[in-house]
Design a protein around this motif. Structure first.
Motif, PDB file in Angstrom:
ATOM      1  N   ASP A  48       0.861  -1.190   0.000  1.00  0.00           N
ATOM      2  CA  ASP A  48       0.000   0.000   0.000  1.00  0.00           C
ATOM      3  C   ASP A  48       0.899   1.243   0.000  1.00  0.00           C
ATOM      4  N   GLY A  84      -2.811   3.298  -2.386  1.00  0.00           N
ATOM      5  CA  GLY A  84      -3.567   2.924  -1.189  1.00  0.00           C
ATOM      6  C   GLY A  84      -4.994   3.432  -1.227  1.00  0.00           C
ATOM      7  N   GLY A  85      -5.855   2.802  -0.475  1.00  0.00           N
ATOM      8  CA  GLY A  85      -7.240   3.231  -0.381  1.00  0.00           C
ATOM      9  C   GLY A  85      -8.063   2.788  -1.583  1.00  0.00           C
ATOM     10  N   GLU A  86      -9.274   3.311  -1.657  1.00  0.00           N
ATOM     11  CA  GLU A  86     -10.249   2.866  -2.665  1.00  0.00           C
ATOM     12  C   GLU A  86      -9.746   3.070  -4.098  1.00  0.00           C
ATOM     13  N   LYS A  89      -8.983   0.049  -6.005  1.00  0.00           N
ATOM     14  CA  LYS A  89     -10.127  -0.794  -6.395  1.00  0.00           C
ATOM     15  C   LYS A  89     -10.915  -0.156  -7.534  1.00  0.00           C
ATOM     16  N   GLY A 119      -7.612  -2.686   3.763  1.00  0.00           N
ATOM     17  CA  GLY A 119      -8.570  -3.599   3.150  1.00  0.00           C
ATOM     18  C   GLY A 119      -8.675  -3.434   1.642  1.00  0.00           C
ATOM     19  N   VAL A 121      -6.325  -2.457  -0.601  1.00  0.00           N
ATOM     20  CA  VAL A 121      -5.182  -3.098  -1.277  1.00  0.00           C
ATOM     21  C   VAL A 121      -5.287  -4.625  -1.152  1.00  0.00           C
ATOM     22  N   THR A 143      -2.960  -3.835   7.490  1.00  0.00           N
ATOM     23  CA  THR A 143      -2.282  -2.730   8.185  1.00  0.00           C
ATOM     24  C   THR A 143      -3.238  -1.719   8.804  1.00  0.00           C
ATOM     25  N   THR A 144      -4.537  -1.968   8.730  1.00  0.00           N
ATOM     26  CA  THR A 144      -5.497  -1.074   9.381  1.00  0.00           C
ATOM     27  C   THR A 144      -6.315  -1.888  10.388  1.00  0.00           C
ATOM     28  N   SER A 147      -8.886  -3.897   8.426  1.00  0.00           N
ATOM     29  CA  SER A 147      -8.389  -5.042   7.651  1.00  0.00           C
ATOM     30  C   SER A 147      -7.880  -6.148   8.578  1.00  0.00           C
ATOM     31  N   ALA A 151     -11.689  -7.428   7.073  1.00  0.00           N
ATOM     32  CA  ALA A 151     -11.402  -7.678   5.651  1.00  0.00           C
ATOM     33  C   ALA A 151     -10.307  -8.718   5.439  1.00  0.00           C
ATOM     34  N   LYS A 165     -19.597  -0.771  -5.566  1.00  0.00           N
ATOM     35  CA  LYS A 165     -18.589  -1.374  -4.697  1.00  0.00           C
ATOM     36  C   LYS A 165     -18.500  -2.874  -4.941  1.00  0.00           C
ATOM     37  N   PHE A 183       1.940  -2.008  12.682  1.00  0.00           N
ATOM     38  CA  PHE A 183       1.441  -1.137  11.618  1.00  0.00           C
ATOM     39  C   PHE A 183       0.427  -0.110  12.138  1.00  0.00           C
ATOM     40  N   LEU A 186       1.286   4.095  13.435  1.00  0.00           N
ATOM     41  CA  LEU A 186       1.259   5.365  12.708  1.00  0.00           C
ATOM     42  C   LEU A 186      -0.023   5.547  11.899  1.00  0.00           C
ATOM     43  N   GLU A 191      -8.710   6.243  10.704  1.00  0.00           N
ATOM     44  CA  GLU A 191      -8.649   4.845  10.241  1.00  0.00           C
ATOM     45  C   GLU A 191      -8.651   3.891  11.435  1.00  0.00           C
ATOM     46  N   ARG A 278     -15.318   6.964   5.416  1.00  0.00           N
ATOM     47  CA  ARG A 278     -14.620   5.689   5.503  1.00  0.00           C
ATOM     48  C   ARG A 278     -15.631   4.539   5.612  1.00  0.00           C
TER      49      ARG A 278
HETATM   50  N1  LIG Z   1     -12.945  -8.601   1.528  1.00  0.00           N
HETATM   51  C1  LIG Z   1     -13.688  -8.379   2.572  1.00  0.00           C
HETATM   52  O1  LIG Z   1     -14.236  -9.320   3.163  1.00  0.00           O
HETATM   53  C2  LIG Z   1     -13.863  -6.989   3.070  1.00  0.00           C
HETATM   54  C3  LIG Z   1     -14.495  -6.787   4.300  1.00  0.00           C
HETATM   55  C4  LIG Z   1     -14.606  -5.483   4.764  1.00  0.00           C
HETATM   56  C5  LIG Z   1     -14.114  -4.421   4.017  1.00  0.00           C
HETATM   57  N2  LIG Z   1     -13.524  -4.663   2.809  1.00  0.00           N
HETATM   58  C6  LIG Z   1     -12.991  -3.572   2.009  1.00  0.00           C
HETATM   59  O2  LIG Z   1     -11.902  -2.982   2.685  1.00  0.00           O
HETATM   60  C7  LIG Z   1     -11.774  -1.617   2.275  1.00  0.00           C
HETATM   61  C8  LIG Z   1     -11.606  -0.735   3.483  1.00  0.00           C
HETATM   62  O3  LIG Z   1     -10.445  -1.143   4.159  1.00  0.00           O
HETATM   63  P1  LIG Z   1      -9.707  -0.188   5.214  1.00  0.00           P
HETATM   64  O4  LIG Z   1     -10.713   0.340   6.144  1.00  0.00           O
HETATM   65  O5  LIG Z   1      -8.554  -0.941   5.689  1.00  0.00           O
HETATM   66  O6  LIG Z   1      -9.319   1.084   4.355  1.00  0.00           O
HETATM   67  P2  LIG Z   1      -8.274   1.348   3.183  1.00  0.00           P
HETATM   68  O7  LIG Z   1      -7.682   0.136   2.645  1.00  0.00           O
HETATM   69  O8  LIG Z   1      -8.996   2.247   2.239  1.00  0.00           O
HETATM   70  O9  LIG Z   1      -7.131   2.150   3.952  1.00  0.00           O
HETATM   71  C9  LIG Z   1      -7.403   3.411   4.498  1.00  0.00           C
HETATM   72  C10 LIG Z   1      -6.281   4.392   4.233  1.00  0.00           C
HETATM   73  O10 LIG Z   1      -5.221   4.125   5.139  1.00  0.00           O
HETATM   74  C11 LIG Z   1      -4.016   3.911   4.421  1.00  0.00           C
HETATM   75  N3  LIG Z   1      -3.278   2.975   5.253  1.00  0.00           N
HETATM   76  C12 LIG Z   1      -3.403   1.642   5.322  1.00  0.00           C
HETATM   77  N4  LIG Z   1      -2.621   1.147   6.292  1.00  0.00           N
HETATM   78  C13 LIG Z   1      -1.982   2.175   6.848  1.00  0.00           C
HETATM   79  C14 LIG Z   1      -1.030   2.297   7.918  1.00  0.00           C
HETATM   80  N5  LIG Z   1      -0.632   1.247   8.650  1.00  0.00           N
HETATM   81  N6  LIG Z   1      -0.564   3.520   8.234  1.00  0.00           N
HETATM   82  C15 LIG Z   1      -1.006   4.589   7.547  1.00  0.00           C
HETATM   83  N7  LIG Z   1      -1.900   4.560   6.523  1.00  0.00           N
HETATM   84  C16 LIG Z   1      -2.376   3.363   6.193  1.00  0.00           C
HETATM   85  C17 LIG Z   1      -4.447   3.438   3.066  1.00  0.00           C
HETATM   86  O11 LIG Z   1      -3.497   3.736   2.073  1.00  0.00           O
HETATM   87  C18 LIG Z   1      -5.716   4.264   2.853  1.00  0.00           C
HETATM   88  O12 LIG Z   1      -5.411   5.533   2.391  1.00  0.00           O
HETATM   89  C19 LIG Z   1     -13.013  -1.303   1.468  1.00  0.00           C
HETATM   90  O13 LIG Z   1     -12.685  -1.303   0.121  1.00  0.00           O
HETATM   91  C20 LIG Z   1     -13.960  -2.442   1.795  1.00  0.00           C
HETATM   92  O14 LIG Z   1     -14.861  -2.709   0.746  1.00  0.00           O
HETATM   93  C21 LIG Z   1     -13.381  -5.933   2.345  1.00  0.00           C
END
Ligand SMILES: NC(=O)c1ccc[n+]([C@@H]2O[C@H](COP(=O)([O-])OP(=O)(O)OC[C@H]3O[C@@H](n4cnc5c(N)ncnc54)[C@H](O)[C@@H]3O)[C@@H](O)[C@H]2O)c1
Ligand SMILES: [Zn+2]
Length: 402
Positions: A48, A84-86, A89, A119, A121, A143-144, A147, A151, A165, A183, A186, A191, A278
């Motif tokens: 990411d 990173g982020g949506e 996708k 999530g 990525v 890393t979130t 996730s 996720a 979506k 992770f 920071l 998030e 978010r």
């Molecule tokens: N596959 C599944 O079962 C499932 C379940 C729930 C959600 N999702 C999907 O997951 C996505 C949301 O995931 P999310 O909430 O993790 O958000 P995200 O992946 O959009 O990440 C949020 C932001 O944080 C940044 N980031 C990630 N890790 C970081 C870190 N350690 N430090 C700093 N910045 C960081 C990313 O680049 C992004 O800008 C959505 O697309 C959703 O549809 C999938």
């Protein structure tokens, strides 16, 4: 006419590891996962972009890990940095980049894609992994908060298309999941908080004791106290895993999707705000809405409703967004039904810790619940204004509840 009825089952098993300093010299978890079968597999790492920006030493750690273990695994350099982020996708080119690298480096079905990120990525890299050679092994490194507790442990992968979506995707369990709590250090507050909504969700539909823990810990969660955050993440992931393993429908062939409690409106809100809100923030609003609706139907009592709203607000979620007014309830429910297939099935609460699916939805009642959230919001704003004028005014949360 002759019909041969084919029948077989496939058993899946994968480890979900919680650790810290996963690339460190003292940590064997990742190596065990990658090199466990003794084949010296090739590993394409996908990172990411924001994770890399915020953790500039990550590349060095990865390189050191690759050098230290070059006899057991071949980690390809440089890693692919994915937006990173949506964005990853929404942009079909991102998945293609992974496919192209799999082809260029001659990765096979025993090779790995190690996806490090939020999530989004993980979803996009997971989709690329599942479709290259019809399935390259995927190791997710979330890393979130969201996730790690949701996720990353699921069996779904996918990207967005036609403004919808997760329109294009597949069911494909990962080879392993390695959660590295470092992770989160920071990760921005927004998030960190967003993912807690999924814990409230799964607690409400499956585990009353976990909900009680979240209610009691709401102030600590609002402060992201690390021990409580880790307990929340592990239990939330465990409940998601349990649900997938025991629900009898891990690949969602039926029409019901219990883990989507609070999600029909959340997905709509994400679409309407084009990602400004978010996923977890939208889910918190969706939980409030579906809880209100459950209350209106007499499926939960007033005290339970108050505790749910207090938990979400205590953690720091706003339970209203202007875009809720734009939600076309009938159309959104139709689209939700279309995505699941079959009859409309909305998971609602049957007390705290249990759920019941409803197929006959009263759109007018949902609109009433949206109005209730809007008026609660207005009252909160007025109360905040009053507090600004009179800082000592005692808070009276009771009058804000429906
Ligand atoms: N596959 C599944 O079962 C499932 C379940 C729930 C959600 N999702 C999907 O997951 C996505 C949301 O995931 P999310 O909430 O993790 O958000 P995200 O992946 O959009 O990440 C949020 C932001 O944080 C940044 N980031 C990630 N890790 C970081 C870190 N350690 N430090 C700093 N910045 C960081 C990313 O680049 C992004 O800008 C959505 O697309 C959703 O549809 C999938
Ligand atoms: Zn979700």
């Amino acid at each position: 006419m002759k019909t041969i009825q084919q029948h077989f089952t496939v058993a899946y098993s994968f480890p979900v590891i919680f650790t810290s300093d996963a690339f460190g010299a003292g940590s064997a978890a990742l190596l065990r996962v990658l090199a466990g079968e003794g084949e010296r597999p090739r590993v394409l790492t996908v990172i990411d972009s924001k994770v890399l920006r915020i953790n500039p030493d990550l590349l060095e750690k990865l390189n050191r890990f690759a050098a230290d273990h070059s006899a057991e695994v071949e980690i390809l350099v440089p890693p692919l940095v994915m937006r990173g982020g949506e964005a990853c996708k929404n942009e079909p080119g991102e998945v293609e980049k992974i496919h192209a690298l799999v082809e260029r480096h001659g990765l096979c079905r025993h090779s790995f894609i190690l996806a490090i990120g939020g999530g989004a990525v993980l979803d996009a890299a997971g989709f690329a992994a599942a479709t290259a050679h019809r399935g390259v092994r995927l190791v997710r490194m979330p890393t979130t908060t969201l996730s790690m507790n949701d996720a990353g442990v699921g069996v779904k992968n996918g990207v967005n298309a036609f403004g919808r979506k997760n329109f294009t995707g597949c069911f494909a369990p990962p080879f392993a999941v390695v959660n590295d709590f470092d992770f989160l250090r920071l990760l921005p507050a927004r998030e960190l908080r967003a993912g807690i909504a999924e814990a409230v969700k799964v607690a409400l539909i499956r585990d009353r004791a976990f909900f009680d823990f979240l209610y009691a810990s709401r102030a600590l969660l609002a402060a992201f106290e690390s021990e409580v955050m880790q307990r929340m993440i592990v239990r939330c992931a465990e409940l998601h895993l349990e649900h997938i393993a025991t629900s009898g429908d891990p690949f969602e062939f039926g029409s019901s999707r219990p883990l989507d409690f609070g999600h029909w409106s959340a997905h709509k809100l994400e679409e309407l705000t084009q990602g400004e809100i978010r996923h977890g923030e939208a889910v918190a609003i969706g939980i409030a809405l579906d809880s209100l609706y459950s209350f209106e139907l007499g499926m939960i009592g007033e005290l339970d409703l108050r505790r749910i709203l207090a938990t979400l607000e205590g953690i720091g979620f706003q339970l209203y967004h202007l875009a809720l007014e734009w939600v076309d309830v009938e159309k959104s429910l139709r689209q939700f039904q279309e995505h699941l297939g079959g009859e409309l099935s909305i998971p609602l609460l049957d007390g705290i810790g249990a759920r019941s699916d409803r197929h006959d939805i009263d759109a007018a009642l949902y609109r009433k619940c949206i109005k209730t959230l809007a008026s609660r919001r207005n009252q909160t704003e007025k109360s905040d204004d009053r507090k600004k004028l009179q800082p000592d005014l005692p808070g009276d949360p009771g009058h804000l509840l429906p």
